[in-house]
Design a protein around this motif. Sequence first.
Motif, short mmCIF file in Angstrom:
data_model
loop_
_atom_site.label_atom_id
_atom_site.label_comp_id
_atom_site.label_asym_id
_atom_site.label_seq_id
_atom_site.Cartn_x
_atom_site.Cartn_y
_atom_site.Cartn_z
N VAL A 22 9.25 3.20 21.63
CA VAL A 22 10.55 3.88 21.70
C VAL A 22 11.38 3.52 20.47
O VAL A 22 12.10 4.37 19.91
CB VAL A 22 11.29 3.49 22.99
N THR A 23 11.31 2.27 20.03
CA THR A 23 12.03 1.85 18.83
C THR A 23 11.59 2.68 17.63
O THR A 23 12.42 3.16 16.84
CB THR A 23 11.79 0.36 18.54
N MET A 24 10.28 2.89 17.47
CA MET A 24 9.79 3.69 16.36
C MET A 24 10.27 5.12 16.46
O MET A 24 10.76 5.70 15.48
CB MET A 24 8.25 3.65 16.33
N ALA A 25 10.15 5.72 17.65
CA ALA A 25 10.53 7.12 17.82
C ALA A 25 12.02 7.34 17.57
O ALA A 25 12.42 8.24 16.82
CB ALA A 25 10.16 7.59 19.24
N VAL A 26 12.85 6.50 18.18
CA VAL A 26 14.30 6.65 18.01
C VAL A 26 14.72 6.32 16.58
O VAL A 26 15.56 7.00 15.98
CB VAL A 26 15.06 5.75 19.02
N GLY A 27 14.11 5.29 15.99
CA GLY A 27 14.44 4.91 14.62
C GLY A 27 14.11 6.01 13.63
O GLY A 27 14.91 6.31 12.73
N LEU A 28 12.95 6.63 13.77
CA LEU A 28 12.57 7.72 12.88
C LEU A 28 13.50 8.92 13.07
O LEU A 28 13.84 9.62 12.11
CB LEU A 28 11.12 8.12 13.12
N LEU A 29 13.91 9.15 14.31
CA LEU A 29 14.85 10.24 14.57
C LEU A 29 16.19 9.98 13.90
O LEU A 29 16.79 10.87 13.28
CB LEU A 29 15.03 10.41 16.08
N LEU A 30 16.67 8.75 13.99
CA LEU A 30 17.94 8.40 13.37
C LEU A 30 17.85 8.43 11.84
O LEU A 30 18.84 8.72 11.15
CB LEU A 30 18.38 7.00 13.81
N ALA A 31 16.67 8.15 11.31
CA ALA A 31 16.50 8.12 9.85
C ALA A 31 16.45 9.51 9.25
O ALA A 31 16.69 9.68 8.04
CB ALA A 31 15.22 7.37 9.49
N VAL A 42 0.14 5.83 4.43
CA VAL A 42 0.63 4.59 5.03
C VAL A 42 2.08 4.79 5.49
O VAL A 42 2.96 4.99 4.66
CB VAL A 42 0.55 3.42 4.03
N PRO A 43 2.34 4.75 6.79
CA PRO A 43 3.70 4.98 7.30
C PRO A 43 4.57 3.73 7.18
O PRO A 43 4.73 2.97 8.15
CB PRO A 43 3.46 5.37 8.75
N GLY A 44 5.12 3.49 5.99
CA GLY A 44 5.90 2.29 5.78
C GLY A 44 7.12 2.20 6.69
O GLY A 44 7.42 1.13 7.23
N ASP A 45 7.81 3.34 6.89
CA ASP A 45 8.99 3.31 7.75
C ASP A 45 8.64 2.97 9.18
O ASP A 45 9.31 2.17 9.84
CB ASP A 45 9.74 4.65 7.67
N ALA A 84 0.83 -1.21 0.00
CA ALA A 84 0.00 0.00 0.00
C ALA A 84 0.86 1.26 0.00
O ALA A 84 0.52 2.26 -0.62
CB ALA A 84 -0.92 -0.01 1.22
N ASP A 85 2.00 1.20 0.69
CA ASP A 85 2.90 2.35 0.75
C ASP A 85 3.44 2.71 -0.63
O ASP A 85 3.84 3.85 -0.87
CB ASP A 85 4.06 2.03 1.70
N ALA A 86 3.47 1.74 -1.54
CA ALA A 86 4.01 1.97 -2.88
C ALA A 86 2.97 2.51 -3.86
O ALA A 86 3.30 2.78 -5.01
CB ALA A 86 4.60 0.66 -3.43
N VAL A 87 1.72 2.67 -3.42
CA VAL A 87 0.65 3.13 -4.30
C VAL A 87 0.53 4.65 -4.20
O VAL A 87 0.47 5.19 -3.09
CB VAL A 87 -0.68 2.47 -3.92
N PRO A 88 0.50 5.37 -5.34
CA PRO A 88 0.35 6.82 -5.28
C PRO A 88 -0.86 7.25 -4.47
O PRO A 88 -1.91 6.61 -4.52
CB PRO A 88 0.19 7.21 -6.77
N LEU A 89 -0.72 8.33 -3.73
CA LEU A 89 -1.72 8.89 -2.84
C LEU A 89 -1.93 8.04 -1.60
O LEU A 89 -1.81 8.51 -0.47
CB LEU A 89 -3.07 9.11 -3.55
N LEU A 90 -2.23 6.76 -1.79
CA LEU A 90 -2.41 5.88 -0.64
C LEU A 90 -1.12 5.77 0.16
O LEU A 90 -1.13 5.70 1.39
CB LEU A 90 -2.87 4.50 -1.11
N GLY A 91 0.01 5.80 -0.55
CA GLY A 91 1.29 5.69 0.12
C GLY A 91 1.56 6.82 1.08
O GLY A 91 2.29 6.65 2.08
#
Length: 207
Positions: free
Chosen positions: A177-186, A36-39, A26-33
């Motif tokens: 916490v994994t999501m928050a820290v991971g997004l920060l590092l990304a 959808v928070p793939g990361d 779904a993340d790869a579909v235009p608009l729908l992506g």
Amino acid sequence: MTDLLAQVGDLPTACLMAALGVVMLADAVPLLGVLVPGDAAVLAAVGTGRPATGVATVAVVVAGCLAGWSLSFLAGRRWGAALRGSRLGGWIGESRWAAAEAVLRRGGGRMVLVAPFLPVLNALLPLAAGGLRMSYRRFVTAAAVGATLWAGLYVALGTAARAVAALLPGAPSPALVTMAVGLLLAGPVVVGTRRRLRALVAPGSAA
């Protein structure tokens, strides 16, 4: 959010991976992506802390991305002009569509490779690539390499963030916490890729 992540963490590994594959498609579909928070989904899967999810997550993310991008590519190849003039094309915006084409004309397969690192454009580039009649073999090869690099990066970031979460006393949820820290590092990776993209498409840059 904490309750939702707890429910995700309780899923059997097979169901978790299946859900992740659907999210990545779904993340790869235009608009729908855009919706959808793939990361975040990848980081949440890694945040469950299961030993088997590392390699499986990379494989599922690559498969989901390639499936979604291939569908977009084939749609662009067959109905590109019609889609561009349709309501869907209006929602995407002519400026975004033209920007995606300009990026591909200048960068070619290299831009398909870095597409996973470009929010919003990652869903539009395959559609534009199909419309520009790019070779599917060239497209899918670059897309597979890019998806593997992107998935590997986020699994590594998620693993590091999970380790950080384990060190925090009283953390509400290791997965959160994994999501928050991971997004920060990304963040720096996304910013760096965007800067490289601007340099690539700037007037006078090498084709």
